[in-house]
Design an enzyme around this catalytic site. Sequence first.
Site, PDB file in Angstrom:
ATOM      1  N   CYS A 276       0.677  -1.408   0.053  1.00 14.35           N
ATOM      2  CA  CYS A 276       0.040   0.005   0.114  1.00 14.35           C
ATOM      3  C   CYS A 276       0.873   1.306  -0.030  1.00 14.35           C
ATOM      4  CB  CYS A 276      -0.918   0.002   1.295  1.00 14.35           C
ATOM      5  SG  CYS A 276      -1.257  -1.518   1.846  1.00 14.35           S
ATOM      6  N   ARG A 305       6.495 -11.217   5.444  1.00 17.66           N
ATOM      7  CA  ARG A 305       5.797 -11.285   6.871  1.00 17.66           C
ATOM      8  C   ARG A 305       6.508 -12.174   7.568  1.00 17.66           C
ATOM      9  NH1 ARG A 305      -0.558 -10.267   5.125  1.00 17.66           N
ATOM     10  NH2 ARG A 305       0.030  -8.521   3.969  1.00 17.66           N
ATOM     11  N   GLN A 323       1.732 -10.890  -3.856  1.00 17.76           N
ATOM     12  CA  GLN A 323       0.425 -10.531  -3.690  1.00 17.76           C
ATOM     13  C   GLN A 323      -0.199 -10.043  -4.934  1.00 17.76           C
ATOM     14  OE1 GLN A 323      -1.779  -8.081  -1.003  1.00 17.76           O
ATOM     15  NE2 GLN A 323      -0.237  -8.361   0.758  1.00 17.76           N
ATOM     16  N   ASP A 325      -1.980  -7.786  -5.874  1.00 24.19           N
ATOM     17  CA  ASP A 325      -2.597  -6.570  -5.011  1.00 24.19           C
ATOM     18  C   ASP A 325      -3.149  -5.523  -5.929  1.00 24.19           C
ATOM     19  OD1 ASP A 325      -3.091  -5.261  -2.802  1.00 24.19           O
ATOM     20  OD2 ASP A 325      -0.944  -4.833  -2.491  1.00 24.19           O
ATOM     21  N   HIS A 327      -4.610  -1.180  -5.557  1.00 27.14           N
ATOM     22  CA  HIS A 327      -5.244  -0.451  -4.820  1.00 27.14           C
ATOM     23  C   HIS A 327      -5.901   0.743  -5.386  1.00 27.14           C
ATOM     24  CE1 HIS A 327      -2.009  -2.019  -2.028  1.00 27.14           C
ATOM     25  NE2 HIS A 327      -2.773  -1.815  -0.861  1.00 27.14           N
ATOM     26  N   LYS A 411     -13.409  -4.933   6.064  1.00 26.92           N
ATOM     27  CA  LYS A 411     -13.235  -5.777   4.944  1.00 26.92           C
ATOM     28  C   LYS A 411     -13.833  -6.862   4.584  1.00 26.92           C
ATOM     29  CE  LYS A 411      -9.425  -8.196   7.094  1.00 26.92           C
ATOM     30  NZ  LYS A 411      -8.412  -9.239   6.721  1.00 26.92           N
ATOM     31  N   HIS A 457      -8.431  -1.445  -0.962  1.00 19.43           N
ATOM     32  CA  HIS A 457      -7.109  -2.435  -0.956  1.00 19.43           C
ATOM     33  C   HIS A 457      -7.821  -4.029  -1.441  1.00 19.43           C
ATOM     34  CE1 HIS A 457      -4.569  -0.397   2.130  1.00 19.43           C
ATOM     35  NE2 HIS A 457      -5.540   0.095   2.508  1.00 19.43           N
TER      36      HIS A 457
HETATM   37  C1  TSB Z   1      -4.901  -6.478  -0.061  1.00 20.08           C
HETATM   38  N1  TSB Z   1      -2.798  -4.375   2.008  1.00 20.08           N
HETATM   39  C2  TSB Z   1      -3.602  -5.427   1.814  1.00 20.08           C
HETATM   40  C3  TSB Z   1      -3.669  -5.674   0.206  1.00 20.08           C
HETATM   41  O1  TSB Z   1      -3.956  -4.325  -0.549  1.00 20.08           O
HETATM   42  C4  TSB Z   1      -3.062  -6.573   2.441  1.00 20.08           C
HETATM   43  O2  TSB Z   1      -2.056  -6.849   2.403  1.00 20.08           O
HETATM   44  N2  TSB Z   1      -4.212  -7.349   2.654  1.00 20.08           N
HETATM   45  S1  TSB Z   1      -3.706  -8.833   3.683  1.00 20.08           S
HETATM   46  O3  TSB Z   1      -2.859  -8.651   4.649  1.00 20.08           O
HETATM   47  O4  TSB Z   1      -5.231  -9.294   4.213  1.00 20.08           O
HETATM   48  O5  TSB Z   1      -3.073  -9.679   2.416  1.00 20.08           O
HETATM   49  C5  TSB Z   1      -3.904 -10.128   1.232  1.00 20.08           C
HETATM   50  C6  TSB Z   1      -3.859 -11.476   1.213  1.00 20.08           C
HETATM   51  O6  TSB Z   1      -2.618 -12.125   1.391  1.00 20.08           O
HETATM   52  C7  TSB Z   1      -4.721 -12.162   2.162  1.00 20.08           C
HETATM   53  O7  TSB Z   1      -6.022 -12.159   1.881  1.00 20.08           O
HETATM   54  C8  TSB Z   1      -4.423 -13.715   2.195  1.00 20.08           C
HETATM   55  O8  TSB Z   1      -4.881 -14.395   1.053  1.00 20.08           O
HETATM   56  C9  TSB Z   1      -2.748 -13.568   1.770  1.00 20.08           C
HETATM   57  N3  TSB Z   1      -1.769 -14.147   2.757  1.00 20.08           N
HETATM   58  C10 TSB Z   1      -1.544 -13.165   3.985  1.00 20.08           C
HETATM   59  N4  TSB Z   1      -0.639 -13.692   4.671  1.00 20.08           N
HETATM   60  C11 TSB Z   1      -0.139 -14.712   3.836  1.00 20.08           C
HETATM   61  C12 TSB Z   1       0.869 -15.643   4.218  1.00 20.08           C
HETATM   62  N5  TSB Z   1       1.424 -15.604   5.291  1.00 20.08           N
HETATM   63  N6  TSB Z   1       0.947 -16.573   3.127  1.00 20.08           N
HETATM   64  C13 TSB Z   1       0.404 -16.581   1.957  1.00 20.08           C
HETATM   65  N7  TSB Z   1      -0.610 -15.726   1.653  1.00 20.08           N
HETATM   66  C14 TSB Z   1      -0.922 -14.708   2.601  1.00 20.08           C
HETATM   67 ZN    ZN Z   2      -3.032  -2.546   0.630  1.00 21.76          ZN
END
Ligand code: TSB
Ligand code: ZN
Length: 589
Positions: A276, A305, A323, A325, A327, A411, A457
Amino acid sequence: MEIKENERLNKLNHSCAHLLAQAVKHLYPEAKFWVGPVVEEGFYYDIDLGDKVIKEEDLVQIEKEMKKCAKAAKNIVRHELIKEEALKMFHDDPYKLDLIERMDEKENVISCYTQGDFTDLCRGPHVDNTKELKYFKLLKVSGAYWKGDAKNKMLQRIYGICFDTEEDLQNHLALLEEAKQRDHRKLGKELDIFMTHELVGPGFPMWLPNGAVVRRLLENYIVEKEVALGYHHVYTPCVATTDLYKISGHWDHYKENMFPRMKVDDEEYVLRPMNCPHHMLIYKNSLHSYRDLPIRIGELAADFRYEASGAVCGLERVRCMCQNDAHLFVAPDQIEEEFARVVNLILDVYRDFGLKNYSFRLSLRDPEDTEKYFPDDEMWNKAESMLRKVLDDLHIDYFEAIGEAAFYGPKLDVEVKTAIGHEVTLSTCQLDFLLPEKFDLTYIDKDGSKKRPVVLHRAILGTIDRFMAFLIEETKGVFPVWLAPTQVNIIPVNIEYHLEYAKELKSWLESNHIRVELDERNEKLGYKMRDSQTRKIPITLIIGNQEIENQTISYRIHGSEDTTTLSKEEFLNHLNEVIVKKVLHQDLH
Ligand code: TSB
Ligand code: ZN
């Protein structure tokens, strides 16, 4: 089966946990017991055995002892105690003492249950007699920290399950076996999709060529869809200065999920956990008018992460993820329409993959949790009711979950259950009034004044990693033809006579962009057919005399015994149609 919700099963499993403890005590007199609850998958008991580690093969012995204890047909008798008595009774058991100390006599009656030579502190209820426990099985053993805290001692957790009839038990075990076969970690290894290595570390899987083929197709698929819907894709680096995350609020609200910072020159950097902030800066890079909105910035972006090493799981939960992803920057009066578009895109994509086992979760803030969520009631209420309205207008079935919102807003999440029973989120769409504020984002409105956009997002496939994990389990590794790493396997019936034509077919299919293999091994047809099945190749060609004579192709679809014969051209046309239309494997027949 929701054992917890079924009163009779609940009782059986609870009593079976005691039976397990009794048997363990007979075999390992030094054993001390923490708690033995009923859970969705049956029951478990957390046991302290000092330095002794129970192995999978020890379970047979324990099970035998359990049968013996059950057959002893002891009544299971309840006694109620005052706290003082309970403390005395369990004086040499630090775990039970810990439980008793925390009990409030005014609120709870302290009770224990005795069966023969074994007594356990327990609220109950239980079955009347151990002889009712006939159809049970110990499933696995694993380590579990006392009270779930990694700083505490590691106890041994033995899992089991108990039913009223042999048939129920066998049905359940068959289901578990089927789930094990679908586990993406098992299939991912067998099908050469991904690997892990301790030198790379937990949570960092590596995609092998077969996995990479599928991944590239998934990425192209979703980017094409998004571009057609007016998204603009970008590339940004997966590091940034710590300052960026201080501005975005991630440093305050998300730090424990991030890798530690690193110093380079005089700057401090972090591996990014989300994209983001980068996308906010891209929006800010130019001036925008109300006419430009919505602006949709998309990226297949690598994020890092910090997930606990015990929580990482194959491709499903990783520490380095990609992701899908985007925005979306919208004017306040465009929120509902844009949110509806995202929901429709989710539905569209799930239809393309034939996914049906999912549910929508509206994730709301917990108003009590002022540390995680910024305290602006009006903003939250407005945002939450907007999402609710869109879902209702679209007639979407959903459930609400308090405390599951992101720190910046409510969300919509798509929840799925994996083969081994984890509940995880795939897609997500999150409403955010906060980041535009923090980055001072603006657009020029009709009247020439500066206005604040709102951000959505969203991730449709979630991460490519997790989506792949789920897809492997849903398809049991048999991908639809358009995604399969190898689409066609050619088996000449006899290497001596049929290889030449098989080779010709291979080059011809390759020149038509089909991913094809030729099994040249001098093995029996049946053996090679079975191998093609195990490797989950969707289409297998069987080439013999007939095919050479008539210049035709005979093929079988994975999982079917029927053979179809077509001319070369007919076959190729059919194949291309199946690929272009993304026909699901189950619809191939
Ligand atoms: C959607 N900022 C938002 C983005 O713009 C975001 O990061 N959202 S999130 O934290 O929900 O992460 C997006 C997606 O990543 C989640 O819906 C999930 O499907 C996936 N995700 C989250 N953590 C993990 C992980 N550790 N391993 C694999 N996929 C993951
Ligand atoms: Zn985001």
